[in-house]
Write an enzyme that holds these catalytic residues in place. Structure first.
Site, PDB file in Angstrom:
ATOM      1  N   GLU A   7       0.798  -1.224   0.000  1.00  0.00           N
ATOM      2  CA  GLU A   7       0.000   0.000   0.000  1.00  0.00           C
ATOM      3  C   GLU A   7       0.827   1.269   0.000  1.00  0.00           C
ATOM      4  OE1 GLU A   7      -3.857   1.398   2.579  1.00  0.00           O
ATOM      5  OE2 GLU A   7      -3.593  -0.710   2.108  1.00  0.00           O
ATOM      6  N   ASP A 106      -2.890  -3.420   3.077  1.00  0.00           N
ATOM      7  CA  ASP A 106      -3.447  -3.613   4.420  1.00  0.00           C
ATOM      8  C   ASP A 106      -4.600  -4.614   4.366  1.00  0.00           C
ATOM      9  OD1 ASP A 106      -1.658  -1.726   5.229  1.00  0.00           O
ATOM     10  OD2 ASP A 106      -3.123  -0.121   5.509  1.00  0.00           O
ATOM     11  N   TYR A 313      -1.056  -3.515  13.229  1.00  0.00           N
ATOM     12  CA  TYR A 313      -2.034  -2.819  12.394  1.00  0.00           C
ATOM     13  C   TYR A 313      -3.044  -2.094  13.278  1.00  0.00           C
ATOM     14  CZ  TYR A 313      -5.044  -1.975   8.385  1.00  0.00           C
ATOM     15  OH  TYR A 313      -5.773  -1.379   7.388  1.00  0.00           O
TER      16      TYR A 313
END
Length: 738
Positions: A7, A106, A313
């Site tokens: 990403e 992600d 995350y």
């Protein structure tokens, strides 16, 4: 060759470093970096995106706000345009040489959509790749997590991506259609447009309704009696009745009290405070708001720390650590973190580590926890605060409960009962590391029943009941979550949108009069978008898309049907809607009284230059004017400057700290402020020059100049343009009206 698409650029670089069996060769396609290495004997190229490479938008013929009927947007075709041309070209060029693709964006709804968008570019360049696509899912940018993900590659979830695309399309359809309608109804174009959004608007209504409750609140008087007592040590007490509703009764009790109070009872009670549960996104953002970092800023900082490999995350609902998480390995990383090393040693010396558990357990991502060590000097102050918050929360979840002792003392003075008390921590447990919000100990002197103490002072206090408190940003996040407004990823930006559009200011959140008026008009004439039920239902529908229970097209078409009904109702109420909103706009333009004639000073714009200024409503009889700051939202405070008597305003600019000023630039306070700014700027420049000279000495005289040149010539990353229409032909915002 295997193409790995992540990403962001720094994630692509880390993946290459983690997987490479030998050296990594860095290259560029024009300005987009990529990294070539060997993994399992196969050549791989890792490249990073810049988030979404495709954005939804309407065809060019729909771009004129004044000429195109907003209702035509409901069923108009939605195109996907390339938002990052350089990145798109790099993906196409690398895909032509690739035999297979791994999506490593992600792992959530948004990340899956970003990955699928990138795949569409790959397939354009090399259709043979369609049968050779895999997905790497990881929750932390660490060597162990990334290696495991690439050892266990899975399929791309088209359903998860479709759910993200459905939200994107629905937000565009609703936001563009209603924003244009409201802007046309109120004749507010250009940068002054009034945005409406599927999630933004019910959130604004929540804030505005709380403000209406506050304004409608009728305070009721009550009275309290407090006393300062002493027995060697001073301590406070209050009348045991608490609030008196009858002033005469309270006055009698006050007068009955004497100079001496007698202890009638001493009670001690131990309590246990369990350690906090692991951080999910809402818990983390709420905690960040409590230490003065707004949710939108905290989300950005957490994302940076994640891509740098320091935390896991940050978008997760989970509050239960997975069994696979090696707590001792994480603690080993944290031993070198400033300020917590000794505490970590204490945890490692324990036998079994049993973390706390929250109520939400999911299988996509673990709770937010630290994944790597970093020193304070390597981070900015705000990054360090967030990193410390995550580190200390993680350590707290592995800690023992805290223990407290509450002492309650009852006394009697002149026949009137008094009560006093204090709480002290007897065993720190998790409070020893997670100090946020910890209260100071309230020590009580040693007292016994029957013991007399001196009443040094007594107070008779007249008070009023208070209205319900406004929402702080942290509290607002939790309310939004409870009502199903937005997602863990979108809520911070939704709140920030309200600030950016001038609908709210301050924290706790205060709506402007314009924000109040827009909320009221929407509630009166478009109740579907003003309440949380429809938005929450759509969020559930999007979950069903990701689970394969329904299709994206079915959900989007259903939302179009609802929007048509809303639009019809608005059309029949256009005049009433506009009148309500303009009342709020006019109210926000009144800055305060004119010192010259006493009439209102209002915000106006010069016809020729377009610059705004404060002018008197008494014009032309009164020609009093004041210059106003050229940028930022101006919020009247209803107060007057104590130095010059002019109205005070708050100026809120995107990306800058809000500031309060009076509107008279010749005010002594203004001159002091300008001088202070100039002195601070001069001091900063002097410090920078001294540091540059020091660096030059350290590098043989030339290093400083090289470093300075590098700083001044480095191209800044292009900031995302705020989605604001410029003139009548501007395109509608895509994300800003969520």
């Amino acid at each position: 060759m295997r193409l790995i698409i992540s990403e962001k650029a720094n994630a692509a670089k880390k993946i290459a470093q983690f997987l490479a069996e030998d050296s990594v060769r860095d290259g560029k396609h024009r300005s987009v970096p990529h990294h070539t290495f060997t993994w399992k004997g196969e050549e791989c190229v890792s490249v990073g995106l810049k988030g979404h490479v495709l954005n939804p938008e309407y065809p060019e013929e729909y771009s004129n706000w004044q000429k195109v009927e907003p209702s035509s947007l409901i069923d108009a075709e939605i195109l996907k345009s390339v938002s990052e041309k350089g990145v798109a070209e790099a993906i196409r060029a690398l895909s032509k040489k690739a035999d297979s693709v791994v999506i490593a964006t992600d792992f959530d709804r948004e990340g899956e959509l970003i990955g699928v968008e990138a795949l569409s570019l790959s397939f354009e360049a090399n259709p043979a790749l369609m049968d050779h696509v895999e997905r790497a899912r990881f929750s932390a940018l660490t060597k162990g997590e990334v290696t495991r993900a690439f050892e266990e590659l899975v399929e791309v979830s088209r359903e998860l991506a479709a759910a993200g695309e459905a939200r994107q399309d629905i937000d565009l359809i609703w936001g563009a259609t209603l924003t244009r309608w409201v802007s046309r109804a109120t004749k507010r174009y250009g940068s002054a447009f009034l945005s409406v959004g599927r999630v933004q608007s019910p959130t604004l209504v929540l804030i505005s309704e709380r403000e209406r409750e506050r304004r409608a609140f009728n305070p009721e008087p009550y009275w309290e009696i407090e006393a300062n007592l002493r027995n060697g040590e001073a301590f406070g007490a209050r009348h045991a009745a608490g609030r008196f509703k009858d002033e005469a009764v309270a006055r009698t009790a006050y007068e009955n009290m004497t100079d001496v109070a007698t202890v009638t009872e001493v009670k001690e009670k131990s309590a246990t405070r369990p350690a906090p549960t692991p951080f999910n996104t809402t818990g983390f953002l709420t905690a960040a708001a409590n230490i003065g970092i707004s949710p939108s800023r905290a989300a950005r900082l957490a994302e940076d720390l994640y891509t740098d490999g320091y935390i896991s995350y940050p978008r997760t609902d989970n509050t239960v650590y997975p069994k696979s998480l090696d707590m001792r390995e994480v603690l080993g990383q944290l031993k070198r973190v400033e300020g917590v090393g000794e505490y970590v040693d204490g945890l490692l010396a324990k036998g079994e580590l049993t973390p706390t558990r929250g109520k939400k357990e999911t299988t996509d991502h673990p709770p937010i926890y630290p994944t790597g060590h970093v020193s304070k000097n390597a981070l900015r102050d705000d990054q360090w605060k967030i990193y410390q918050l995550v580190v200390r929360r993680f350590l707290a979840t592995l800690s023992e409960p805290a223990k407290t002792l509450r002492t309650t003392v009852r006394l009697e003075s002149g026949g009137e009962p008094l009560v006093s008390g204090g709480t002290v921590v007897t065993h720190e447990g998790w409070l020893g590391v997670y100090h946020y919000g910890r209260r100071a100990d309230e020590e009580m002197p040693k007292l016994e029943e029957g013991q007399p103490v001196r009443v040094e002072e007594k107070e008779f206090l007249a008070k009023e009941t208070q209205p319900p408190s406004r929402y702080g940003q942290g509290r607002l996040l939790r309310v939004m979550e409870d009502l199903g407004l937005g997602t863990k990823a979108t809520r911070p930006s939704i709140i920030q949108n309200l600030y950016d559009r001038g609908y709210v200011h301050d924290d706790p959140v205060v709506p402007t009069e314009t924000g109040m008026a827009v909320a009221r008009a929407l509630k009166d004439f478009a109740s579907e978008i003003a309440t949380h039920e429809m938005t929450a239902e759509l969020e559930r529908s999007m979950d069903e898309i990701s689970e394969g229970k329904t299709s994206k097209d079915a959900v989007v078409d259903e939302s179009r049907d609802v929007l048509r009904k809303v639009y019809e109702h608005l059309q029949s109420s256009e005049t009433e809607f506009a009148d309500i909103v303009w009342d709020g706009i006019r109210e926000d333009s009144i800055l305060g009284p004119c010192k010259k004639c006493g009439k209102n000073l209002t915000i106006r714009k010069a016809k020729k230059s377009g610059k705004r200024f404060a002018g008197c409503e008494g014009y032309p009889d009164c020609d009093q004017t004041y210059s106003l700051p050229p940028r930022g939202e101006i919020i009247p405070l209803g107060t007057l400057c104590d130095a010059c008597g002019s109205p005070e305003i708050k100026v809120v600019s995107f990306g800058r700290r809000p500031w309060i000023t009076c509107i008279d630039m010749s005010c002594p306070k203004q001159q002091e402020r300008r001088q202070a700014i100039a002195e601070a700027r001069a001091a900063k420049e002097k410090e920078a020059a001294a540091k540059a000279a020091e660096d030059g000495d350290a590098e043989g005289g030339d290093g400083a100049s090289k470093k300075t040149r590098a700083k001044t010539t480095r191209k800044k990353p292009a900031a995302k343009a705020a989605a604001k229409p410029k003139g009548a032909a501007a395109k509608e915002p895509v994300k800003s009206t969520t």
